[in-house]
Enzyme design. Sequence first.
Site, PDB file in Angstrom:
ATOM      1  N   ARG A  56     105.812  16.297  -2.475  1.00  0.00           N
ATOM      2  CA  ARG A  56     105.768  17.710  -2.867  1.00  0.00           C
ATOM      3  C   ARG A  56     106.956  18.065  -3.757  1.00  0.00           C
ATOM      4  O   ARG A  56     108.041  17.505  -3.615  1.00  0.00           O
ATOM      5  CB  ARG A  56     105.840  18.624  -1.621  1.00  0.00           C
ATOM      6  CG  ARG A  56     104.660  18.510  -0.656  1.00  0.00           C
ATOM      7  CD  ARG A  56     103.390  19.117  -1.211  1.00  0.00           C
ATOM      8  NE  ARG A  56     102.278  19.041  -0.262  1.00  0.00           N
ATOM      9  CZ  ARG A  56     101.362  18.074  -0.223  1.00  0.00           C
ATOM     10  NH1 ARG A  56     101.412  17.071  -1.088  1.00  0.00           N
ATOM     11  NH2 ARG A  56     100.381  18.102   0.659  1.00  0.00           N
ATOM     12  N   TYR A 113      91.510  30.029   0.346  1.00  0.00           N
ATOM     13  CA  TYR A 113      92.722  30.501  -0.338  1.00  0.00           C
ATOM     14  C   TYR A 113      92.659  30.131  -1.824  1.00  0.00           C
ATOM     15  O   TYR A 113      92.950  30.943  -2.703  1.00  0.00           O
ATOM     16  CB  TYR A 113      93.922  29.843   0.336  1.00  0.00           C
ATOM     17  CG  TYR A 113      95.277  30.106  -0.271  1.00  0.00           C
ATOM     18  CD1 TYR A 113      95.989  31.266   0.041  1.00  0.00           C
ATOM     19  CD2 TYR A 113      95.883  29.172  -1.112  1.00  0.00           C
ATOM     20  CE1 TYR A 113      97.253  31.485  -0.484  1.00  0.00           C
ATOM     21  CE2 TYR A 113      97.147  29.386  -1.639  1.00  0.00           C
ATOM     22  CZ  TYR A 113      97.830  30.551  -1.329  1.00  0.00           C
ATOM     23  OH  TYR A 113      99.085  30.770  -1.845  1.00  0.00           O
ATOM     24  N   LEU A 170     108.797  36.018   1.934  1.00  0.00           N
ATOM     25  CA  LEU A 170     109.769  35.024   1.443  1.00  0.00           C
ATOM     26  C   LEU A 170     110.161  35.283  -0.014  1.00  0.00           C
ATOM     27  O   LEU A 170     111.344  35.352  -0.358  1.00  0.00           O
ATOM     28  CB  LEU A 170     109.134  33.627   1.608  1.00  0.00           C
ATOM     29  CG  LEU A 170     109.730  32.459   0.850  1.00  0.00           C
ATOM     30  CD1 LEU A 170     111.124  32.138   1.370  1.00  0.00           C
ATOM     31  CD2 LEU A 170     108.818  31.225   0.985  1.00  0.00           C
TER      32      LEU A 170
HETATM   33  N1  LIG Z   1     105.285  30.252   0.317  1.00  0.00           N
HETATM   34  C1  LIG Z   1     104.881  29.349  -0.584  1.00  0.00           C
HETATM   35  O1  LIG Z   1     105.173  28.144  -0.471  1.00  0.00           O
HETATM   36  C2  LIG Z   1     104.071  29.775  -1.759  1.00  0.00           C
HETATM   37  C3  LIG Z   1     103.761  28.813  -2.744  1.00  0.00           C
HETATM   38  C4  LIG Z   1     103.034  29.190  -3.859  1.00  0.00           C
HETATM   39  C5  LIG Z   1     102.616  30.499  -3.994  1.00  0.00           C
HETATM   40  N2  LIG Z   1     102.912  31.411  -3.027  1.00  0.00           N
HETATM   41  C6  LIG Z   1     102.454  32.799  -3.227  1.00  0.00           C
HETATM   42  O2  LIG Z   1     103.601  33.626  -3.301  1.00  0.00           O
HETATM   43  C7  LIG Z   1     103.273  34.931  -2.831  1.00  0.00           C
HETATM   44  C8  LIG Z   1     104.307  35.335  -1.794  1.00  0.00           C
HETATM   45  O3  LIG Z   1     104.272  34.398  -0.727  1.00  0.00           O
HETATM   46  P1  LIG Z   1     105.311  34.440   0.467  1.00  0.00           P
HETATM   47  O4  LIG Z   1     105.483  33.041   0.932  1.00  0.00           O
HETATM   48  O5  LIG Z   1     106.459  35.285   0.081  1.00  0.00           O
HETATM   49  O6  LIG Z   1     104.432  35.198   1.583  1.00  0.00           O
HETATM   50  P2  LIG Z   1     104.888  35.759   2.985  1.00  0.00           P
HETATM   51  O7  LIG Z   1     106.301  35.448   3.266  1.00  0.00           O
HETATM   52  O8  LIG Z   1     103.837  35.336   3.964  1.00  0.00           O
HETATM   53  O9  LIG Z   1     104.772  37.342   2.771  1.00  0.00           O
HETATM   54  C9  LIG Z   1     103.533  37.928   2.569  1.00  0.00           C
HETATM   55  C10 LIG Z   1     103.750  39.348   2.128  1.00  0.00           C
HETATM   56  O10 LIG Z   1     102.469  39.932   1.866  1.00  0.00           O
HETATM   57  C11 LIG Z   1     102.372  41.137   2.609  1.00  0.00           C
HETATM   58  N3  LIG Z   1     100.986  41.338   3.003  1.00  0.00           N
HETATM   59  C12 LIG Z   1     100.178  40.463   3.641  1.00  0.00           C
HETATM   60  N4  LIG Z   1      98.982  41.031   3.886  1.00  0.00           N
HETATM   61  C13 LIG Z   1      99.046  42.304   3.377  1.00  0.00           C
HETATM   62  C14 LIG Z   1      98.148  43.390   3.338  1.00  0.00           C
HETATM   63  N5  LIG Z   1      96.906  43.303   3.851  1.00  0.00           N
HETATM   64  N6  LIG Z   1      98.560  44.547   2.750  1.00  0.00           N
HETATM   65  C15 LIG Z   1      99.801  44.653   2.245  1.00  0.00           C
HETATM   66  N7  LIG Z   1     100.700  43.671   2.245  1.00  0.00           N
HETATM   67  C16 LIG Z   1     100.322  42.503   2.820  1.00  0.00           C
HETATM   68  C17 LIG Z   1     103.285  40.964   3.808  1.00  0.00           C
HETATM   69  O11 LIG Z   1     103.649  42.229   4.341  1.00  0.00           O
HETATM   70  P3  LIG Z   1     104.120  42.381   5.890  1.00  0.00           P
HETATM   71  O12 LIG Z   1     105.524  41.848   5.951  1.00  0.00           O
HETATM   72  O13 LIG Z   1     104.044  43.821   6.167  1.00  0.00           O
HETATM   73  O14 LIG Z   1     103.153  41.561   6.688  1.00  0.00           O
HETATM   74  C18 LIG Z   1     104.456  40.222   3.171  1.00  0.00           C
HETATM   75  O15 LIG Z   1     105.311  41.124   2.519  1.00  0.00           O
HETATM   76  C19 LIG Z   1     101.853  34.854  -2.277  1.00  0.00           C
HETATM   77  O16 LIG Z   1     100.954  35.385  -3.216  1.00  0.00           O
HETATM   78  C20 LIG Z   1     101.626  33.363  -2.093  1.00  0.00           C
HETATM   79  O17 LIG Z   1     100.272  33.049  -2.215  1.00  0.00           O
HETATM   80  C21 LIG Z   1     103.646  31.095  -1.925  1.00  0.00           C
END
Ligand SMILES: NC(=O)c1ccc[n+]([C@@H]2O[C@H](COP(=O)([O-])OP(=O)(O)OC[C@H]3O[C@@H](n4cnc5c(N)ncnc54)[C@H](OP(=O)(O)O)[C@@H]3O)[C@@H](O)[C@H]2O)c1
Length: 319
Positions: free
Chosen positions: A213, A141, A16
């Site tokens: 939120r 987490y 995302l």
């Molecule tokens: N979404 C939220 O509301 C939110 C809020 C606060 C903070 N965050 C933080 O923001 C960051 C991005 O979140 P997001 O929502 O964009 O996550 P996401 O959409 O679930 O995407 C996760 C990403 O991490 C990669 N990934 C997962 N496991 C991996 C591994 N073992 N090796 C290499 N790559 C891996 C995935 O690759 P693949 O596509 O190949 O699986 C994907 O590109 C995270 O650190 C999350 O904790 C998110």
Amino acid sequence: MTEVTKRILVTGGTGLVGRAIEKVVADGEGRPDEEWIFVSSRDADLTSSSETKALFERHKPTHVIHLAAMVGGLFKNIRSNLDFWRTNIHINDNVLHSAHESGVQKVVSCLSTCIFPDKTTYPIDETMIHNGPPHSSNFGYSYAKRMIDVQNRGYSEQHGRRFTAVIPTNVFGPHDNFNIEDGHVLPGLIHKVYLAKQSGSALTVWGTGKPRRQFIYSLDLARLFLWVLREYDEVEPIILSVGEEDEVSIREAAEAIAEAMEFRGELVFDTTKSDGQFKKTASNAKLRRYLPEFQFTPFRKAVKETCTWFNANYANARK
Ligand SMILES: NC(=O)c1ccc[n+]([C@@H]2O[C@H](COP(=O)([O-])OP(=O)(O)OC[C@H]3O[C@@H](n4cnc5c(N)ncnc54)[C@H](OP(=O)(O)O)[C@@H]3O)[C@@H](O)[C@H]2O)c1
């Protein structure tokens, strides 16, 4: 021609937040002296130290935006706290240590407001991360994310590195995970409204709808990430959030989605499901001291854009 002096590696580049950064860079916010490299688990499994090391040797980044993580909503966290802890601890240690060993100048990692202490005073600010246990629903987490801050301090004190972190509130936007069981509340609701509209049934919202939120649009977060990478020099993390006055209840979020999707059915609240933390109101005062003029996309406009994207990309969306 301007010489490329920054090679910026974005882990989690297919998620995302990664996709949003890619779009913002492609839409004109990238600079001629920057080369952007977006990677996913297909390029390297970051839970493996050897694959992570090889990735850094291959791309030789000067800067890293570290987004890759095991991510999920409340119900996936409740089921898999141990997996969240172990996977994220391995990913974070591998990425930060490879960055250190290969001489990366700056790393910006990603924490989250849901890692803050459960029992706290509001609004939450950057100084309070380690002040007590997180909510029991996502302790794995949360503790793994908190350790990024510990490592950043360590790399700074012991090796003079500029490794820092941002703390976004709930993110949403195109390319989110719209899975109803495992995803976050807002994309899950968008998917549910889509299905309820198709079947002509009521929309069932999990929980009472009362928790509150702060939601941040992924494209706003992406613009802020670029600023942090280029301008923010502290090791201490910074909260990236809309203001306290922009907090909405889950009911209000569901109503905004219903309006955006032109859903005219009934909203039902399934109070047998957990509400999670009641609120986690965060202060964006530090961000506002740096960027008083930054304009966030209004919530309903961002919801509308996300719903439009989901409708247009239903077949290929993560769900
Ligand atoms: N979404 C939220 O509301 C939110 C809020 C606060 C903070 N965050 C933080 O923001 C960051 C991005 O979140 P997001 O929502 O964009 O996550 P996401 O959409 O679930 O995407 C996760 C990403 O991490 C990669 N990934 C997962 N496991 C991996 C591994 N073992 N090796 C290499 N790559 C891996 C995935 O690759 P693949 O596509 O190949 O699986 C994907 O590109 C995270 O650190 C999350 O904790 C998110």
